[in-house]
Design an enzyme around this catalytic site. Structure first.
Site, PDB file in Angstrom:
ATOM      1  N   ASP A 106       0.855  -1.420   0.109  1.00 28.43           N
ATOM      2  CA  ASP A 106      -0.037  -0.068   0.022  1.00 28.43           C
ATOM      3  C   ASP A 106       0.879   1.376   0.059  1.00 28.43           C
ATOM      4  O   ASP A 106       0.135   2.542  -0.097  1.00 28.43           O
ATOM      5  CB  ASP A 106      -1.077  -0.112   1.160  1.00 28.43           C
ATOM      6  N   GLU A 189      11.300  -3.656  12.155  1.00 23.74           N
ATOM      7  CA  GLU A 189      12.292  -3.148  11.630  1.00 23.74           C
ATOM      8  C   GLU A 189      13.798  -3.274  12.579  1.00 23.74           C
ATOM      9  O   GLU A 189      14.636  -3.670  11.949  1.00 23.74           O
ATOM     10  CB  GLU A 189      12.385  -1.801  11.143  1.00 23.74           C
TER      11      GLU A 189
HETATM   12  N1  UDP Z   1      -0.302  -7.424   5.910  1.00 22.24           N
HETATM   13  C1  UDP Z   1      -0.389  -9.093   5.865  1.00 22.24           C
HETATM   14  N2  UDP Z   1      -1.181  -9.543   6.757  1.00 22.24           N
HETATM   15  C2  UDP Z   1      -2.161  -8.747   7.488  1.00 22.24           C
HETATM   16  C3  UDP Z   1      -1.866  -7.178   7.647  1.00 22.24           C
HETATM   17  C4  UDP Z   1      -1.041  -6.668   6.900  1.00 22.24           C
HETATM   18  O1  UDP Z   1       0.219  -9.677   5.116  1.00 22.24           O
HETATM   19  O2  UDP Z   1      -2.976  -9.348   8.404  1.00 22.24           O
HETATM   20  C5  UDP Z   1       0.534  -6.855   4.775  1.00 22.24           C
HETATM   21  C6  UDP Z   1       0.205  -5.790   4.173  1.00 22.24           C
HETATM   22  O3  UDP Z   1      -0.435  -6.152   2.760  1.00 22.24           O
HETATM   23  C7  UDP Z   1       1.262  -4.806   3.834  1.00 22.24           C
HETATM   24  C8  UDP Z   1       2.127  -4.915   5.106  1.00 22.24           C
HETATM   25  O4  UDP Z   1       1.751  -6.044   5.522  1.00 22.24           O
HETATM   26  O5  UDP Z   1       1.890  -5.111   2.895  1.00 22.24           O
HETATM   27  C9  UDP Z   1       1.802  -4.020   6.269  1.00 22.24           C
HETATM   28  O6  UDP Z   1       0.416  -3.808   6.632  1.00 22.24           O
HETATM   29  P1  UDP Z   1      -0.274  -2.617   6.709  1.00 22.24           P
HETATM   30  O7  UDP Z   1      -0.032  -1.819   5.518  1.00 22.24           O
HETATM   31  O8  UDP Z   1      -1.937  -2.987   6.735  1.00 22.24           O
HETATM   32  O9  UDP Z   1       0.249  -1.947   8.173  1.00 22.24           O
HETATM   33  P2  UDP Z   1       0.857  -0.435   8.265  1.00 22.24           P
HETATM   34  O10 UDP Z   1       0.982   0.290   6.959  1.00 22.24           O
HETATM   35  O11 UDP Z   1      -0.212   0.148   9.230  1.00 22.24           O
HETATM   36  O12 UDP Z   1       1.922  -0.513   8.883  1.00 22.24           O
HETATM   37 MN    MN Z   2       0.927  -0.033   5.032  1.00 28.73          MN
END
Ligand code: UDP
Ligand code: MN
Length: 240
Positions: A106, A189
């Site tokens: 995203d 990280e």
């Molecule tokens: N993701 C995943 N499983 C989950 C939630 C998130 O594989 O249950 C993936 C999501 O598609 C993205 C990454 O992990 O590539 C980080 O998730 P997200 O963008 O929702 O989190 P944030 O941006 O809030 O850290």
């Molecule tokens: Mn994200």
């Protein structure tokens, strides 16, 4: 030749998934010498994601690794942990050489960052825009070296960087076989980078000395819909 960049994307089914993955995939189509590792957070790979990846013409590896069911409710569990770990397992198994970059589905990426990260000797770092708290997360550079981090969340972290803000030379993954992504939310990280046994002084600043934003932590939001929780496929029948 120039090093290959292994771009690792954890992804999961939700309404915005195909929109996000389309945008990311078409960014990656502008990057030469890269290999896309897509790992679905699911028991098996899905047809719709497979077709999307296949259409790009990019070299890829498509895997699936679901999070354990008992972790789903925990607020301490980081997102995309088990599927990123699966990518690390594959990279070790393949003894892959080149550069590792974690690209969430995203975020928004300027293609220039990929050419810059190709030169990573150990770990390179750069700013990430639209980060919670201060609005930006950035390494602080003095005389070409990283001194500290400007980041809204420092608590107990040695490396206050976002997943989108660093790349790793795969050599470090192989010489540190215990390096993995920890499960604790907000420490993914930092935990991973600590296991690579590097110092702040080893970090290589990119994006013109960390003065440019080339990556943004964008988030997509589902529209309000009464009953549609996700899309099963990309295709809809509009011949009503
Ligand atoms: N993701 C995943 N499983 C989950 C939630 C998130 O594989 O249950 C993936 C999501 O598609 C993205 C990454 O992990 O590539 C980080 O998730 P997200 O963008 O929702 O989190 P944030 O941006 O809030 O850290
Ligand atoms: Mn994200």
């Amino acid at each position: 030749g120039e090093p290959t960049i292994y771009v690792v994307t954890p992804t999961y089914k939700r309404m915005t998934q195909i929109a996000d993955m389309t945008r990311l995939s078409q960014t990656l189509m502008h990057v030469s010498n890269m290999h896309w590792i897509v790992v679905e957070d699911a028991e098996t790979t899905s047809e719709v994601v497979h077709e999307l990846i296949e259409r790009t013409g990019l070299p890829y590896t498509h895997l699936a690794a679901a999070k354990p069911p008992d972790t789903k409710e925990s607020k301490w569990m980081g997102r995309g942990v088990f599927n990123r770990r699966e990518a690390l397992r594959w990279l070790r198994e393949e003894k892959a050489e080149g550069i590792l970059y974690f690209a969430d589905d995203d975020n928004s990426y300027d293609v220039r960052i990929f050419e810059q990260m190709r030169a990573t000797q150990k770990v390179s770092v750069w700013p990430v825009g639209m980060i919670l708290g201060l609005g930006i997360s950035s390494p602080i550079v003095r005389n070409g070296k990283i001194e500290a981090f400007h980041d809204g969340f420092q608590w107990g972290r040695k490396f206050s960087v976002d997943m989108a803000g660093f790349a790793v030379n795969l050599r470090l993954l192989h010489i540190n076989p215990d390096a993995t992504i920890p499960t604790r939310v907000s420490y993914l990280e930092d935990g991973f980078l600590k296991k690579l046994r590097i110092d702040l002084k080893d970090l290589e600043p990119l994006a013109d000395g960390c003065t440019q934003v080339l990556v943004w932590h964008t988030k997509t939001r589902s529209p309000a819909t009464p009953d549609l929780k996700h899309v099963e496929a990309q295709y809809v029948d509009t011949n009503l």
